[in-house]
Design a protein around this motif. Structure first.
Motif, PDB file in Angstrom:
ATOM      1  N   MET A   1      11.944   0.094  -8.000  1.00 15.85           N
ATOM      2  CA  MET A   1      12.210  -0.524  -6.508  1.00 15.85           C
ATOM      3  C   MET A   1      10.573   0.252  -5.958  1.00 15.85           C
ATOM      4  O   MET A   1      10.818   1.543  -5.581  1.00 15.85           O
ATOM      5  N   PRO A   2       9.978  -0.472  -6.012  1.00 19.13           N
ATOM      6  CA  PRO A   2       9.085  -0.293  -5.223  1.00 19.13           C
ATOM      7  C   PRO A   2       9.146   0.370  -3.171  1.00 19.13           C
ATOM      8  O   PRO A   2       7.955   0.780  -2.622  1.00 19.13           O
ATOM      9  N   ALA A   3      10.494  -0.998  -2.932  1.00 16.63           N
ATOM     10  CA  ALA A   3      10.999  -0.823  -2.293  1.00 16.63           C
ATOM     11  C   ALA A   3      12.097  -0.570  -1.676  1.00 16.63           C
ATOM     12  O   ALA A   3      12.946  -0.867  -2.653  1.00 16.63           O
ATOM     13  N   CYS A   4      13.082  -0.801  -0.312  1.00 15.11           N
ATOM     14  CA  CYS A   4      14.437  -0.639  -0.450  1.00 15.11           C
ATOM     15  C   CYS A   4      15.251   0.265  -1.599  1.00 15.11           C
ATOM     16  O   CYS A   4      16.486   0.526  -1.713  1.00 15.11           O
ATOM     17  N   GLU A   5      14.646   1.383  -2.016  1.00  9.20           N
ATOM     18  CA  GLU A   5      15.521   2.553  -2.764  1.00  9.20           C
ATOM     19  C   GLU A   5      16.276   2.993  -2.287  1.00  9.20           C
ATOM     20  O   GLU A   5      17.220   3.527  -2.726  1.00  9.20           O
ATOM     21  N   ASP A   6      16.079   3.260  -0.965  1.00  4.43           N
ATOM     22  CA  ASP A   6      17.585   3.887  -0.416  1.00  4.43           C
ATOM     23  C   ASP A   6      18.162   2.968   0.620  1.00  4.43           C
ATOM     24  O   ASP A   6      19.824   3.233  -0.003  1.00  4.43           O
ATOM     25  N   TYR A   7      17.894   1.368   0.374  1.00  7.42           N
ATOM     26  CA  TYR A   7      19.259   0.983   1.089  1.00  7.42           C
ATOM     27  C   TYR A   7      20.203   0.665  -0.844  1.00  7.42           C
ATOM     28  O   TYR A   7      21.440   0.698  -0.127  1.00  7.42           O
ATOM     29  N   ASP A   8      19.270   0.646  -1.936  1.00  7.79           N
ATOM     30  CA  ASP A   8      20.555   1.012  -2.616  1.00  7.79           C
ATOM     31  C   ASP A   8      21.269   2.196  -3.295  1.00  7.79           C
ATOM     32  O   ASP A   8      21.994   1.613  -4.175  1.00  7.79           O
ATOM     33  N   LEU A   9      20.128   3.008  -2.960  1.00  9.29           N
ATOM     34  CA  LEU A   9      21.205   3.914  -3.209  1.00  9.29           C
ATOM     35  C   LEU A   9      22.698   4.714  -1.768  1.00  9.29           C
ATOM     36  O   LEU A   9      23.208   4.721  -2.211  1.00  9.29           O
ATOM     37  N   TRP A  10      21.571   3.719  -0.659  1.00 19.58           N
ATOM     38  CA  TRP A  10      22.814   4.599   0.085  1.00 19.58           C
ATOM     39  C   TRP A  10      24.697   3.288   0.077  1.00 19.58           C
ATOM     40  O   TRP A  10      25.041   3.538   0.606  1.00 19.58           O
ATOM     41  N   LEU A  11      23.937   2.067  -0.890  1.00 19.51           N
ATOM     42  CA  LEU A  11      25.368   1.532  -1.169  1.00 19.51           C
ATOM     43  C   LEU A  11      26.324   1.464  -1.977  1.00 19.51           C
ATOM     44  O   LEU A  11      27.599   1.515  -1.916  1.00 19.51           O
ATOM     45  N   ARG A  12      25.275   2.440  -3.216  1.00 22.52           N
ATOM     46  CA  ARG A  12      26.238   3.686  -3.379  1.00 22.52           C
ATOM     47  C   ARG A  12      27.414   4.088  -3.176  1.00 22.52           C
ATOM     48  O   ARG A  12      27.811   4.441  -3.648  1.00 22.52           O
ATOM     49  N   VAL A  13      26.512   4.366  -2.370  1.00 21.86           N
ATOM     50  CA  VAL A  13      27.184   5.856  -1.867  1.00 21.86           C
ATOM     51  C   VAL A  13      28.146   6.094  -1.004  1.00 21.86           C
ATOM     52  O   VAL A  13      28.929   5.862  -0.311  1.00 21.86           O
ATOM     53  N   GLY A  14      27.744   4.626  -0.433  1.00 24.35           N
ATOM     54  CA  GLY A  14      29.289   4.098   0.638  1.00 24.35           C
ATOM     55  C   GLY A  14      29.634   3.389  -0.011  1.00 24.35           C
ATOM     56  O   GLY A  14      31.381   3.114   1.283  1.00 24.35           O
ATOM     57  N   LEU A  15      30.144   3.307  -1.170  1.00 21.79           N
ATOM     58  CA  LEU A  15      31.643   2.909  -1.215  1.00 21.79           C
ATOM     59  C   LEU A  15      32.534   4.095  -2.195  1.00 21.79           C
ATOM     60  O   LEU A  15      33.475   3.997  -2.270  1.00 21.79           O
ATOM     61  N   LYS A  16      32.267   5.314  -1.761  1.00 23.74           N
ATOM     62  CA  LYS A  16      32.553   6.207  -2.219  1.00 23.74           C
ATOM     63  C   LYS A  16      33.167   7.242  -1.188  1.00 23.74           C
ATOM     64  O   LYS A  16      33.888   7.989  -0.908  1.00 23.74           O
ATOM     65  N   TYR A  17      31.541   7.224   0.053  1.00 23.72           N
ATOM     66  CA  TYR A  17      31.998   8.725   0.396  1.00 23.72           C
ATOM     67  C   TYR A  17      31.402   8.457   2.648  1.00 23.72           C
ATOM     68  O   TYR A  17      30.928   7.320   2.292  1.00 23.72           O
ATOM     69  N   PRO A  18      32.382   8.929   3.036  1.00 26.91           N
ATOM     70  CA  PRO A  18      32.494   9.020   4.671  1.00 26.91           C
ATOM     71  C   PRO A  18      30.634   9.328   5.174  1.00 26.91           C
ATOM     72  O   PRO A  18      30.808  10.431   4.614  1.00 26.91           O
ATOM     73  N   VAL A  19      29.485   8.716   5.593  1.00 25.54           N
ATOM     74  CA  VAL A  19      28.906   9.214   6.238  1.00 25.54           C
ATOM     75  C   VAL A  19      28.681  10.252   7.755  1.00 25.54           C
ATOM     76  O   VAL A  19      29.228   9.040   8.838  1.00 25.54           O
ATOM     77  N   GLY A  20      28.327  11.347   7.609  1.00 29.34           N
ATOM     78  CA  GLY A  20      28.616  11.836   8.845  1.00 29.34           C
ATOM     79  C   GLY A  20      27.366  11.850  10.194  1.00 29.34           C
ATOM     80  O   GLY A  20      26.689  11.182   9.739  1.00 29.34           O
ATOM     81  N   LEU A  21      27.879  11.965  11.087  1.00 30.52           N
ATOM     82  CA  LEU A  21      26.688  11.024  12.201  1.00 30.52           C
ATOM     83  C   LEU A  21      26.928  12.786  13.121  1.00 30.52           C
ATOM     84  O   LEU A  21      27.899  12.533  13.965  1.00 30.52           O
ATOM     85  N   LEU A  22      25.338  13.004  13.259  1.00 32.36           N
ATOM     86  CA  LEU A  22      25.296  14.141  14.131  1.00 32.36           C
ATOM     87  C   LEU A  22      24.230  13.249  15.145  1.00 32.36           C
ATOM     88  O   LEU A  22      23.380  13.279  14.876  1.00 32.36           O
TER      89      LEU A  22
END
Length: 292
Positions: free
Chosen positions: A176-197
């Motif tokens: 993926m030359p772009a949206c590689e972060d979108y791809d990873l965060w989708l996988r993360v979002g299935l399993k882990y809550p994301v904390g927001l500071l």
């Protein structure tokens, strides 16, 4: 590093390509951190300007510069992380910067909250001027897979995650030359809550022609690919699969429509057919979506 007892708590990863001025601003913002237990790994992704010369001027022992042939931001980040040893990994794009207390506040936020991943709020600068974010860009917290399907809700320069999370769900997809972060965060979002500071500790600069969003073609193609990979994995619940299929169809509609406006009928028909096959449950390799 053989002796894990002396490993830094945080590994900062900065990929860069032909940004000799901006990358120094990014590196300086890391070296000015009040929290000092870090290593900073800069991956020069085959720059042809004076990036290497500029980085060679630094003498801080916490900095490490790695060189590779130009392979893109995903490969650069993966290479940097593979050569790091911190318990936490913090990403910083080479055109962004941090406020001085970013790490000092985010590390205890992670530890005290028990988060595997978190992000800070950010300040947006466009063409040198501060701009306000639209409401749709407000950062959520917790579990928000549904919102992540629509758009990338985690900013790389704001994020910090544990090495355990990376070992489980990484790496970035180097196809993926772009949206590689979108791809990873989708996988993360299935399993882990994301904390927001909820503090603006990251400064995100934009509005320049060298940004990936301006230099790569229609980004929806890579988002379609990312969603197709999720559906192909078989790891989604029925509810998650329904949401993913709906967003896949929506993004495909935008992409196909754009192709037809530009006279790219063959590409429009190809993606339309592949997406329809996916919706019908037929076996489609996600790689077919972005094949050249």
């Amino acid at each position: 590093m053989d002796n894990l007892s002396v490993a830094p708590k945080v590994s900062v990863i900065i990929p860069t390509y032909n940004r000799e001025k901006a990358v120094c601003r990014a590196v300086d913002s890391v070296l000015e951190q009040k929290f000092i237990d870090f290593e900073c790994i800069i991956v020069d992704d085959g720059s042809t300007d004076n990036t290497s010369e500029k980085l060679a001027e630094y003498s801080d022992s916490r900095l490490k510069v790695l060189l590779q042939e130009n392979r893109g931001v995903s490969a650069a980040r993966n290479f940097g992380i593979a050569n790091s040893c911190g318990r936490f990994i913090a990403l910083l794009d080479s055109d962004d910067e941090w406020l001085a207390d970013k790490l000092a506040k985010q590390v205890p936020f992670m530890e005290e909250g028990g988060f595997e991943i978190s992000q800070t709020d950010e300040i947006w600068i466009r063409k040198g001027k501060r701009v306000n974010q639209c409401k749709k860009h407000e950062k959520p917290e917790g579990m928000f897979f549904d919102r992540s399907l629509s758009m990338c809700m985690v900013s790389p320069s704001c994020v910090m995650f544990s090495r355990a999370l990376w070992d489980e769900l990484g790496p970035f997809d180097e196809d993926m030359p772009a949206c590689e972060d979108y791809d990873l965060w989708l996988r993360v979002g299935l399993k882990y809550p994301v904390g927001l500071l909820r503090e603006r500790l990251t400064v995100k600069h934009g509005g320049r022609p060298d940004q990936l969003s301006n230099s790569v073609g229609c980004l929806d193609l890579y988002r379609i690919y990312a969603i197709a990979k999720l559906l192909y994995s078989g790891k989604l619940s029925v509810e998650e699969q329904t949401m993913a299929v709906e967003e896949l169809q929506l993004k495909a509609g935008f992409y196909v429509g754009g192709c037809r406006k530009r006279g790219r009928e063959a590409q429009a028909a190809r993606i339309e057919r592949l997406v329809q096959d996916i919706v019908l449950g037929k076996q489609v390799s996600p790689a077919e979506i972005i094949e050249k």
